[in-house]
Write a protein that holds these residues in place. Sequence first.
Motif, mmCIF file in Angstrom:
data_model
loop_
_atom_site.group_PDB
_atom_site.id
_atom_site.type_symbol
_atom_site.label_atom_id
_atom_site.label_comp_id
_atom_site.label_asym_id
_atom_site.label_seq_id
_atom_site.Cartn_x
_atom_site.Cartn_y
_atom_site.Cartn_z
ATOM 1 N N TYR A 233 -24.127 53.771 -27.084
ATOM 2 C CA TYR A 233 -24.706 54.321 -28.322
ATOM 3 C C TYR A 233 -25.547 53.273 -29.052
ATOM 4 O O TYR A 233 -26.606 53.572 -29.604
ATOM 5 N N GLN A 251 -18.221 64.909 -19.951
ATOM 6 C CA GLN A 251 -18.278 64.583 -21.378
ATOM 7 C C GLN A 251 -19.415 63.605 -21.650
ATOM 8 O O GLN A 251 -20.114 63.716 -22.659
ATOM 9 N N SER A 254 -22.716 65.329 -21.588
ATOM 10 C CA SER A 254 -22.941 66.099 -22.810
ATOM 11 C C SER A 254 -23.552 65.243 -23.911
ATOM 12 O O SER A 254 -24.060 65.773 -24.892
ATOM 13 N N LYS A 255 -23.466 63.943 -23.780
ATOM 14 C CA LYS A 255 -23.995 63.045 -24.805
ATOM 15 C C LYS A 255 -25.310 62.396 -24.374
ATOM 16 O O LYS A 255 -25.855 61.545 -25.075
ATOM 17 N N ALA A 256 -25.805 62.770 -23.206
ATOM 18 C CA ALA A 256 -26.982 62.097 -22.668
ATOM 19 C C ALA A 256 -28.275 62.646 -23.262
ATOM 20 O O ALA A 256 -28.327 63.762 -23.767
ATOM 21 N N ASP A 257 -29.314 61.840 -23.192
ATOM 22 C CA ASP A 257 -30.648 62.330 -23.555
ATOM 23 C C ASP A 257 -31.191 63.206 -22.432
ATOM 24 O O ASP A 257 -31.927 64.151 -22.679
ATOM 25 N N TYR A 259 -29.853 64.888 -18.670
ATOM 26 C CA TYR A 259 -28.795 65.078 -17.680
ATOM 27 C C TYR A 259 -29.391 65.724 -16.439
ATOM 28 O O TYR A 259 -30.115 66.715 -16.522
ATOM 29 N N GLN A 261 -28.376 67.458 -12.911
ATOM 30 C CA GLN A 261 -27.260 67.996 -12.128
ATOM 31 C C GLN A 261 -27.596 67.867 -10.647
ATOM 32 O O GLN A 261 -28.307 68.675 -10.072
ATOM 33 N N THR A 686 -20.227 74.135 -17.317
ATOM 34 C CA THR A 686 -20.354 72.688 -17.160
ATOM 35 C C THR A 686 -20.227 72.297 -15.689
ATOM 36 O O THR A 686 -20.539 71.171 -15.320
ATOM 37 N N GLU B 12 -22.277 64.388 -33.089
ATOM 38 C CA GLU B 12 -23.242 63.867 -32.112
ATOM 39 C C GLU B 12 -22.607 62.725 -31.316
ATOM 40 O O GLU B 12 -22.756 62.624 -30.109
ATOM 41 N N LYS B 13 -21.869 61.883 -32.025
ATOM 42 C CA LYS B 13 -21.231 60.749 -31.348
ATOM 43 C C LYS B 13 -19.906 61.132 -30.704
ATOM 44 O O LYS B 13 -19.492 60.520 -29.724
ATOM 45 N N PRO B 50 -24.502 74.511 -22.044
ATOM 46 C CA PRO B 50 -23.060 74.352 -21.823
ATOM 47 C C PRO B 50 -22.702 72.873 -21.896
ATOM 48 O O PRO B 50 -23.140 72.091 -21.064
ATOM 49 N N GLU B 51 -21.989 72.508 -22.910
ATOM 50 C CA GLU B 51 -21.653 71.105 -23.113
ATOM 51 C C GLU B 51 -20.223 71.000 -23.576
ATOM 52 O O GLU B 51 -19.568 71.992 -23.844
ATOM 53 N N ARG B 52 -19.803 69.765 -23.719
ATOM 54 C CA ARG B 52 -18.471 69.508 -24.248
ATOM 55 C C ARG B 52 -18.646 68.851 -25.606
ATOM 56 O O ARG B 52 -18.824 67.645 -25.696
ATOM 57 N N ASN B 53 -18.651 69.674 -26.644
ATOM 58 C CA ASN B 53 -18.773 69.151 -28.000
ATOM 59 C C ASN B 53 -17.524 69.447 -28.810
ATOM 60 O O ASN B 53 -16.870 70.455 -28.607
ATOM 61 N N ARG B 179 -26.549 66.714 -31.204
ATOM 62 C CA ARG B 179 -27.945 66.817 -30.816
ATOM 63 C C ARG B 179 -27.997 67.198 -29.348
ATOM 64 O O ARG B 179 -27.076 66.938 -28.582
ATOM 65 N N GLY B 181 -29.525 67.049 -25.716
ATOM 66 C CA GLY B 181 -30.373 66.388 -24.735
ATOM 67 C C GLY B 181 -30.998 67.425 -23.825
ATOM 68 O O GLY B 181 -30.845 68.625 -24.023
ATOM 69 N N ILE B 182 -31.703 66.939 -22.834
ATOM 70 C CA ILE B 182 -32.316 67.857 -21.863
ATOM 71 C C ILE B 182 -31.401 67.943 -20.654
ATOM 72 O O ILE B 182 -30.919 66.928 -20.154
ATOM 73 N N GLN B 183 -31.151 69.137 -20.213
ATOM 74 C CA GLN B 183 -30.351 69.310 -18.997
ATOM 75 C C GLN B 183 -31.228 69.894 -17.893
ATOM 76 O O GLN B 183 -31.874 70.923 -18.082
ATOM 77 N N ILE B 184 -31.235 69.210 -16.763
ATOM 78 C CA ILE B 184 -31.882 69.770 -15.578
ATOM 79 C C ILE B 184 -30.753 70.326 -14.728
ATOM 80 O O ILE B 184 -30.022 69.583 -14.080
ATOM 81 N N ARG B 185 -30.614 71.649 -14.773
ATOM 82 C CA ARG B 185 -29.437 72.278 -14.154
ATOM 83 C C ARG B 185 -29.817 73.010 -12.877
ATOM 84 O O ARG B 185 -30.924 73.505 -12.746
#
Lengths: 740, 189, 276
Positions: A233, A251, A254-257, A259, A261, A686, B12-13, B50-53, B179, B181-185
Amino acid sequence: MAYQLSRRSFLKGLAAGGALTALTAYGGLKMAPTAAGVADGYPEAAAGARVFRNVCPRNCYDTCSMLSYVKDGILRKVSGDPANTFTNGRLCVKGYTYTRRVYSPDRLKYPMKQDKRGSGRWQRISWDEALDIIARKILDIKKQYGSTLPVCLNKYSGNFDILHYGIEGMMSSIGYTTRALGTPCWPAGIDAQTYDFGTLWNNDPEDLVNSRYIILWGVNPAWTSVHSMRFLYAAREKGAKLVVIDPVVTQTASKADLYLQIKPATDGALALGMARHILDNGWVDQEYLKANAVGWEEFFAYLRREVTLDWASKVTGIPAGVIADLAREYATTKPAAIWIGYGLQRHTNGGQNVRAIDALAAITGNVGKSGGGALYGHLETWGFNYAAMTMPKPAGALGVKKPDGTMSDRFININNFGAELLNVKDPPVKMLWIACRNPLSQDPEPQVVQKAFENMDLVVTVDHFLTRTAAWSDIVLPATTQFEEYGVNASYWHYWVGINEQAIEPYFEAKNDVQIAMLLSAKLNALEPGSCTYPTGGSLEELVGKEFNQKMLDLLGIADYRELKQGPRKAKLLTAAWSDGKFRTPSGKIEIKSSEAPKYGLPALPVYVPEKQAPPEYPYRFITPHWRHGLHSQFQNIDWMMNVSPEPFVEIHPATAAAKGIRDGDWVKIYNEIGYLTLKARITATTAPEILVAYEAWYKDLDYNLNYTVKAVPSDMGKKATGNRGLAFHDNFVNIEKVR
Amino acid sequence: MGKQLGFLVDTEKCIGCFGCEMACKNEYQAEVKPRWRRVYQQKEGNLPYPERNFMSLACNHCADPACLKVCPVGAYSKREDGIVLHDHGRCIGCRLCTMACPYGAPQYNEKEGKVEKCQLCYQKIDRGEEPACVAACPVGALELIKDLASFPGPGTVKELPGFPDITITRPSVRFVPPRTGIQIRRDAE
Amino acid sequence: MTNWEWPLVFFTVLSQMAVGYLALVVPATAGGKGNHARIYLLPAGLLAAAMVISLAHLGHPENAYRALTHLGSSWLSREVLLFGLTFLLLVFTILVARAANQFLVRVTAVLALGSGLLGILASAMIYVLPARPAWNNFNTVLTFYLTAFLLGPALGLFMQRFSPGPAAGVEGSATGRALALLLVLSIISSLSYLSLLAGAGPEARLTVHALVASPWWWLRVVAGWLAPLGLSYQLYRKGHGSLALTLALLILLLAGELMGRALFYGTAVPLIEGLL
């Protein structure tokens, strides 16, 4: 007031136990008067306590420096030690449960003997009786087979404290024995980095703040190294981009700028695709390569010949444009760090994939730079004497004859323990000693391990709890926790080393592994003088002192180990690993083309080795990573943990769930040709459609063991540095159906 | 009335590690069941991806505490600094506060026959220390707001999806929203 | 969904029945005839039983007296005060009735009724909590009073048949009609309540789902509403019912109200559920 009341009744229970202990003449808990009452309000548990320094020893990146608070001989609470700038005075969810672990009603209090293995008919016995049974069995074996080779040790990472290597020492001190050799965790990656750099050595993780671009590749620090997240961070706050590459949205993802897959086990293809794009665009750090690497020309030839972005995209499932962007950003935003996770190498091509990533870091000149690196782990702070481990053999001991005429222990593969136990002959293994391990829970194919137990005359397990393995033993011996013993610990990630002070008396009759070795030695020598060389005296703290040599003292900047009582010390290593350019490969350079790998039947270049595919009858890949609330089979069984994490589940993608008619909360069966497990479904996007995710753990009262479905498939590397190849835990394929 | 203390929950953190919740238990060696602080996972449907927040919640030490109002024995009081204190000695275990609190903060302890809840580590506050949960967060996702009235909190919000209506009790909690991020799924096609 | 709060179920229903009974007998005995001491023994006993049962809800019943100490804002304190006062007034009524002071009897009986009616309001207001959307509406107050006005007359009717005498004012046809109308009101208000919840937030909707999914709710519909409705209509048509009919009516209504109250406690989904 509430907590006082419960605390009091709890203390009463302990006091009663203490009285029993006193009767047994084995010493044990010294009871203090009950705590002073607090009229009302919410009393702080640690008010007026004395503080000790400890280290959490349970095979974790973070290996936290801890403080323990003791009053009236009772551990009142724990906290992080602020002297350690990596763990920063904080523990994790597991660490904060320690008081409940130490005083768990489930904890083993006394040595016990089981009527028939697995019967659950346990009988309390004295230490003397337990050691008598064990010692006589060892001597019988020696008489019958002419050596102690039928005695086998399986010990690993349940406690990584250096003194606990005294268990290995105990085995050495009785003669040549059979040893489970290797590591299930990370050997493929270790060998990969050994081929490339000469050994594994990551930058100081606190240096991550200096990165401008960070790729977290197959690693989930938000669950497995929470303290690292602060540095990630901090780097982000200074402008760094955080990229996570993982088959599942972890997890950390989920915090990345960004991601990505990725298809499981195709990480090498992604790294190679990126390398090709970097090569094509002239972003290679030629100067660095010329000065520090060998074999890069051949590597580039391979890339030009066999690798394209489209190919990488097809293999990894990541669009070619995304790979190109990632390659550009990684190669042009310097310094850029890659943290290579252990999950990534738990594949049949895992080590090879790590080598491809290493090469990526090398060709961009990110190795040996602050803020850069291909970070995997290190053992630079582990240069202890291993005095507790190094014991002479008794006179006349016989072992396996080596070609040069000397003798050695007999080694079997820890990663195929059950099958090897069944196969080993001349002499067979007849007695098992298990410490710091729970193979019936954590090994692949635990069914086979259990079968192998049937051939044993005696199985001894040393543990805190009646684990799956302990429950299938003949004798269990209660082990101390780190609060009840002296020790010293290092991390394989951060650079800190700390001493572990004894804060409380051992719980009931619990003993430290070294103390057990001493008692066993006394017993053996009483029965047959000269049969064991293990010393029978000396305090644990003295033994800690013996673990330090001048090099370790210098590394920590201390003159005497006792200085560590003032706080843990950070090793004076280079902040950026390899920044001295002194690689430990045969050539002294980064060997993109390895001179050693071919000796182990592996490609010299980090070429792509195709990933293992799912067989048609078992189309789902069953990934079984570490669990947030446990460390392998530890911690999840603690009552506080059960309260926040009461049951296991399998994560299923909505598309798969729909296809199989499974709804959230349904019970499902996961199975393949070797076993099955039944658990609850959690529907979540996820994961990916062809991936099922469940987390490894030991729930005390549940018949939950996902290793029933996990075959002992070896990963590609590990033989060179750790003695045996690792395990392809994540190349495990299953099918799934709804049960109810 | 003095300053109102409060919690800043930076979702966010926050990595949902449950460290805060367990650190709270550790600090008071609390009974197993009651969860003075509790980490809630945000529903996947409430998020863009879909995230883990997560949302870590304890007693919100509300400006207008429902527990204090409904308690028949007057076991609740509000300190000058806004901490809502529960007098364990006075509690008769009627559980009305557990029904009235929108946030499930007061919880019944079956063993003791009394209610208990987060006291914002008032002893620590009085000594100038951080609450146990704040001090335990490995990523700095939990902070103590020293004065809610003058809390500037750019980028902070008073509520997030799923968080109970704040007009009921005016909770002393602020959030940094997650916040994205971008996910490439791979399931995107 | 597991907390059925049985002590509270019995306490509220029985105390409401006692007040409902008072509401029937106080006007009926305004003429000043009959054995007042005997009449008021029943509601006094019911109320006392209800309050004793309510102690079982407390973690520390030995300190229940403290519940009187927060009258300023706690409806629970006010409830305890008002029901306590009702009980004391009833005891006083019984005492002065023995002393044959008709004026004082009338005054204290009316005061007891007033206090009891306010007590029901206090009971209901305890649960009008924004944190429990299922409770946080007028329906809570309405159902508590409906319980009183259904069970009170049913009890009175039964007592009249069981031991004719003092509360002579309880007339079968009128009571039957009144009960039937109240039951229709109860059914209509419940239906409108359910549709109100169904249109409200997610927690309120969860309550609706839990209610209609519960076999107990359907049993309550049949045993507590439809069957008594039939009996009440019969009573209205016949003008008077047998002992068996009045007993059946009382038992059905009581069972229905107890089930309804248990569901009231057991299905009130808290707002925090939105996070789970």
